[in-house]
Design a protein around this motif. Sequence first.
Motif, PDB file in Angstrom:
ATOM      1  N   GLY A 110     -11.928   5.412   6.526  1.00 28.48           N
ATOM      2  CA  GLY A 110     -10.534   5.680   6.848  1.00 28.48           C
ATOM      3  C   GLY A 110      -9.674   5.971   5.643  1.00 28.48           C
ATOM      4  N   ALA A 111      -9.839   5.203   4.559  1.00 28.71           N
ATOM      5  CA  ALA A 111      -9.041   5.403   3.354  1.00 28.71           C
ATOM      6  C   ALA A 111      -9.800   4.870   2.148  1.00 28.71           C
ATOM      7  N   VAL A 159       0.833  -1.211   0.000  1.00 21.95           N
ATOM      8  CA  VAL A 159       0.000   0.000   0.000  1.00 21.95           C
ATOM      9  C   VAL A 159       0.864   1.256   0.000  1.00 21.95           C
ATOM     10  N   ALA A 160       0.332   2.287  -0.644  1.00 22.58           N
ATOM     11  CA  ALA A 160       0.951   3.620  -0.641  1.00 22.58           C
ATOM     12  C   ALA A 160      -0.118   4.597  -0.175  1.00 22.58           C
ATOM     13  N   THR A 161      -0.018   5.026   1.071  1.00 25.38           N
ATOM     14  CA  THR A 161      -1.041   5.891   1.679  1.00 25.38           C
ATOM     15  C   THR A 161      -0.574   7.344   1.651  1.00 25.38           C
ATOM     16  N   LEU A 214      -6.127   6.911  -0.337  1.00 27.38           N
ATOM     17  CA  LEU A 214      -6.337   8.309   0.033  1.00 27.38           C
ATOM     18  C   LEU A 214      -7.162   8.383   1.317  1.00 27.38           C
ATOM     19  N   PRO A 215      -6.747   9.195   2.281  1.00 28.07           N
ATOM     20  CA  PRO A 215      -7.520   9.311   3.528  1.00 28.07           C
ATOM     21  C   PRO A 215      -8.876   9.946   3.265  1.00 28.07           C
ATOM     22  N   ASP A 236      -3.723  18.867  -1.892  1.00 26.84           N
ATOM     23  CA  ASP A 236      -4.766  18.737  -0.876  1.00 26.84           C
ATOM     24  C   ASP A 236      -5.406  17.349  -0.849  1.00 26.84           C
ATOM     25  N   GLY A 237      -4.778  16.393  -1.560  1.00 23.52           N
ATOM     26  CA  GLY A 237      -5.220  15.005  -1.460  1.00 23.52           C
ATOM     27  C   GLY A 237      -6.341  14.601  -2.388  1.00 23.52           C
ATOM     28  N   LYS A 238      -6.607  15.399  -3.423  1.00 24.19           N
ATOM     29  CA  LYS A 238      -7.664  15.044  -4.376  1.00 24.19           C
ATOM     30  C   LYS A 238      -7.077  14.257  -5.552  1.00 24.19           C
ATOM     31  N   TYR A 239      -7.804  13.211  -5.931  1.00 22.55           N
ATOM     32  CA  TYR A 239      -7.343  12.334  -7.015  1.00 22.55           C
ATOM     33  C   TYR A 239      -7.963  12.764  -8.337  1.00 22.55           C
TER      34      TYR A 239
END
Length: 691
Positions: free
Chosen positions: A248-249, A199-201, A241-242, A314-317
Amino acid sequence: MDTSDLSSNRTADDESHPTARRIQRLSLHLTPVPRPLDHTDVQLETLTCAARPKLNVDANSLLVFMRGKHRDIQEKVFDFFNARPDLQTPVEISKEDHRELCMRQLLALVREAGVRPFRYVAEDPSIYFALLEAVGSVDMSLGIKMGVQYSLWGGSVLNLGTKKHKDKYCDGIDNLDYPGCFAMTELHHGSNVQGLQTVATFDPFTDEFIIDTPNDGAIKWWIGNAAVHGKFATVFAKLMLPTHDTKGASDMGVHAFIVPIRDLETHQTLPGIEIHDCGHKVGLNGVDNGALRFRSVRIPRDNLLNRFGDVSRDGKYTSSLPSINKRFAATLGELVGGRVGLAYSSVSVLKVSVVIAVRYSLLRQQFGPAKQPEISILDYQSHQHKLMPMLASTYAFHFATLHLVDKYSEMKKSHDEQLVGDVHALSAGLKAYVTSYTAKSLSVCREACGGHGYAAVNRFGSLRNDHDIFQTFEGDNTVLLQQVAGDLLKQYKEKFQGGTLTVTWNYLRESMNSYLSQPNPVTARWESEDHLRDPKFQLDAFRYRTSRLLQSVAVRLNKHSKTLGSFGAWNRCLNHLLTLAESHIETVILAKFIESVKSCPDASTRAALKLVCDLYALDRIWKDIGTYRNVDYVAPNKAKAIHKLADYLSFQVRNIARELVDAFDLPDNVTRAPIGKQSEAYSQYMQYVGF
């Protein structure tokens, strides 16, 4: 060959009139059928070893035709290593010494000989594959190590990364400052890449990905270049992604990440990374395969190879592709070059082994008529039966893999979506078929050379051991053949829903009509040599078999899926599906061979190639004659004629076997086996053991 379904899938009309059909067949046997005027009446029974003179072959014209466009760069590699005894791999060498020698060989090739394979990976793949063939002939471990560095590690940066990655890494990959790995396979997952567990978190607070090995089954395994030399790894992992809910992800599917594994200056393993040696292998011990475990290894967000999917600060895919499956398919589609290279390289291994076996079989004399000189073992029909169809297959694979390389090169330039799909299926099929055939043939070649084939210096042992894994890596052959079968079934379904078949398999468009109709009882009995050597008959036979298999397995899958579900039905029909894929690939191989024969400008060379092509076609038909007999495609008399003609063609090919193997243009310093030398083979062999 699973033929049960071929005989049980005749049309409903056939089954409703079995008596009439048998009467028709009987009447045809009782009443001779006039043969077409354009077919000769020469009976095969009259064909003896003295019936016709040996075919005259212009050896130089044949060599030029087979030589290939990039022979000059191959000769540069051959000459460089031939002039450097210190870089030649000895027959006996330890694993550790072999690994260090392999790295020195690669460094010398790049930094001393000035050969830069990486430049051709993107610019001209046909040159890269020619280089790969030459380097693999020097030492197969060296060929694989070069492939790991440039095709896998380098190719992942080129094909899955974007400009920022190419600017940062490509020069170091090219000049070997950045030796790297391709970390896809895990202890518990190989072919099922979507099932990978690493996994790559994403951590939005530090703008980093955290690479983790969550359990022992997720340890990266069999990673080339990892045990000793690698400093970077392209790691395939699930991108997590959180989220702000109870989940959680969120799993975005498998992506590729660049992970440094050793310090560039000290070469020390970096914190959080555990590396172990996979140990001594059956072959390819010049390649340092290792196992990697990651414990909360942090890498910058920019280390995500983001061509098909990206994560913002900001963590958006974001992705241009709408689903996990489409992104996964696009990712693997860009990595298809490895399969192309293995298919192409496998043919080069087959060439080397066939050259050694044929040359020795021409040299070795054993027994003969009473009070007369002993004869060459290649004069025995049993020996011809072992080696001549194999020599014909080598020629067939040569042209088929050249076609594959051309299609791959065209795909890399055009990025045409249809071409990507075509190359994916064709590379899967040819890689599986050719590597399986070569693996079996290496044992046959060893046996054909008797006790001397068992000597390590004569190379069959190392060739066999080094090549054996070709059947597994870059996709297990059984899995790849299922991909081919699935592609054929998809097109079959589209055809009957009003769609069109692709250019690659366009022969199936006609097959749905003429190839699936009832076999003609008249042509089923034609047995003249002209007819059997007619490319139209040969291709029709191959295509008919494939079409019947496709139609019958589609019926079976539909039937079983109602009670077993789609997975259960597929598993129930699995052997049938594998047979379908092999039949289809043989059809493609034959078609490309026939095209190559027609394109040959020199008449004597064209005649020699036609002879070899006919042997390939008829040998394959005879080996599966039960299928053709079960559906009345070939009558008993015709089956007998095919068998006799195939034997005779083996004899004819034996007569020009020396010219045929010489046309592969493999110098003695490449084949290296004393018994396969072009001259003074026995004296070379004796010198090796100390005489």
